[in-house]
Write an enzyme that holds these catalytic residues in place. Structure first.
Site: not given
Ligand code: AHR
Length: 519
Positions: A200, A323
């Site tokens: 991110e 994610e």
């Molecule tokens: O999964 C939780 C958080 O969500 C992670 O650390 C981040 O990459 C995302 O914003």
């Protein structure tokens, strides 16, 4: 056989009790056997473990000296066994946002000498670095899974990154990092193929613009040496958040294809970042909104892929959804920064439909990582002291493992609508595959909260003789497994289908997942 028949009767009766007044739409499915068959990468079924809340500490890792909870080198045996049963193909670590604050050299060597740090993203807890590179990579070996390391780009250096690759993967014992590795008790390299270049980068990974990040990416990968000559490194660029198409476009334009193997994408199913709502106490309209967000995955993949096609027409760069999952309020009484939430049939619907979407886009989507594996967000496992619970999401992952590395069979059908408050969603999602032994599987999800749907599969061209099935179903969307009742929701065998005139038909009840196998 009698057992199966009586079980089917009981199940059918049970379904009639749960859903007495259902009406059904008929869905006639076509299998497009003449289309090119992509392989569904098993890596679509990957997981994610961050130093966040109770994922690592008081989750996976209970410490080598723990005499109360059976463990292998400090990692819980019950979790190891549960993850082995899923055949988890990869595990992403150490973050997440944590990754861009993590200095791997603090997490090696004698534990008493390891420095501590503040975990600034997740509650300012003190991280004692007792679970580090050796512990993680040994755990991956124990699990038989491939590690995916997220390198620190936000606050780290290209040198630190290059040293990490050398420490983990350099084949001989004469380089400075391999001498260090040997000092720490490990002579031979581990197999580490997947490297995330930051996480991110548009946010917690450095608040960079895409143009700036593209340059930083190029700088970092210049030093990413493939020490382990047998496996090419897979270099993964930090990807867009949901529909930030400009992020993908800028990266694809500014990073030459020869410098990148995959670009990431993060998408969480959150109804409102300021008001996420309870994980278990929700009504049908909130469920509908969660599913709206989850089903957006289809559009996101199509649109990000279209951009990638423009710069990479030969499909050399993969899309990794590293994610994804549902994100709700934390459980009452738990630390707000630890992201611990329960997991209901809503999450089973979210997982089933999302995995079908990934399967059906197997040409570009080559990896995905559910956030997160234990005790955080849409976890497959929850822990409390010595107890563990396998969540409905766990069971969906387990049912779908039959698709790992199988050839995708493209399907077409018209889904009936799931209607609520004047809005609609496709009620049914389907994907199908054939594995290397010729065994056929189809996974069907009906997200409609009230209505069953009738599925008709043309099986005459598939050359199959016998069928069997499994179903995940429960009497309410809010149902979940608890530490007191850990097996309320579990897959059951499902044989309630009819074969006639080359067609197999069955009814898929409201909010249920069915997997059928044909041999
Ligand atoms: O999964 C939780 C958080 O969500 C992670 O650390 C981040 O990459 C995302 O914003």
């Amino acid at each position: 056989m009698n057992y199966i028949k009586s079980f089917t009767l009981i199940l059918t009766f049970g379904l009639m009790v749960f859903f007495p007044l259902v009406s059904k739409s008929q869905i006639i499915v076509s299998f497009n056997l003449d289309q090119p068959q992509d392989t569904i990468s098993r890596h679509i079924y990957g997981h994610f473990a961050e130093h966040l809340g109770r994922c690592i500490y008081d989750g996976i890792y209970v410490g080598e000296n723990n005499n109360e909870i059976p463990n292998i080198n400090g990692a819980r045996l019950d979790i190891i066994n549960a993850l082995k049963n899923l055949n988890i193909p990869n595990l992403r670590w150490p973050g997440g946002c944590f990754a861009d604050t993590y200095h791997w050299k603090d997490g090696i060597g004698p534990k008493e000498d390891r420095p501590s740090m503040l975990n600034i993203w997740w509650g300012n807890t003190t991280e004692d670095n007792s679970f580090g590179t050796n512990e993680f990579l040994n755990l991956c070996e124990e699990l038989g899974t491939e590690p995916y390391l997220s390198a620190n780009v936000g606050s780290g250096t290209p040198q630190e990154f290059a040293d990490w690759i050398q420490y983990t993967a350099h084949p001989n014992n004469s380089s400075p990092m391999t001498l260090l590795r040997a000092e720490n008790g490990r002579d031979k390299p581990w197999k580490v193929k997947y490297w995330g270049i930051g996480n991110e980068a548009w946010g917690c990974g450095g608040n960079m613009t895409p143009e700036y990040y593209a340059n930083v990416y190029r700088q970092f990968v210049t030093y990413a040496n493939n020490w382990n000559q047998t496996d090419r490194l897979v270099r993964i660029a930090s990807g867009a958040s949901s529909s930030d198409y400009n992020w993908t476009e800028t990266l694809m334009k500014n990073i030459p294809n020869r410098m990148i193997e995959a670009i990431a994408l993060h998408h969480y199913s959150v109804i409102d970042w300021n008001k996420k709502g309870s994980a278990v106490g929700f009504d049908e309209s909130t469920y509908f909104k969660t599913m709206q967000k989850a089903l957006q995955m289809e559009e996101l993949i199509v649109k990000h892929t279209a951009i990638m096609d423009k710069y990479d027409p030969d499909n050399k760069v993969a899309l990794f959804v590293d994610e994804w999952g549902g994100w709700y309020d934390v459980e009452p009484g738990t630390n707000g920064a630890f992201l611990f939430q329960q997991n209901t049939m809503r999450d089973a619907m979210l997982a089933g439909t999302t995995l079908n979407t990934f399967n059906n886009h197997a040409d570009r989507v080559k990896m995905a990582n559910l956030a997160q594996v234990v005790n955080v967000l849409q976890a497959v496992i929850l822990t409390e002291g010595s107890k563990i619970v396998l969540t409905p999401t766990y069971h969906v992952m387990e049912m779908y493992k039959v698709h790992h590395d199988a050839a995708l069979i493209p399907v077409s059908f018209n889904s009936p609508d799931y209607l609520l408050n004047g809005e609609k969603l496709p009620a049914v999602s389907i994907s199908a595959s054939k594995n290397k032994n010729g065994v056929f599987h189809v996974s069907v999800v009906n997200i409609d909260a009230k209505k069953s749907n009738q599925i008709i599969l043309p099986i005459s061209d598939l050359g199959l003789k016998s069928f069997s099935g499994r179903i995940l179903i429960s009497s309410s969307l809010q149902n979940h497994n608890t530490f007191e009742n850990p097996t309320l929701i579990e897959p059951k065998s499902f044989n309630d289908f009819i074969i006639k005139d080359g067609k197999l038909s069955f009814s898929v009840p409201p909010f249920s997942v069915i997997i059928l196998e044909g041999k």
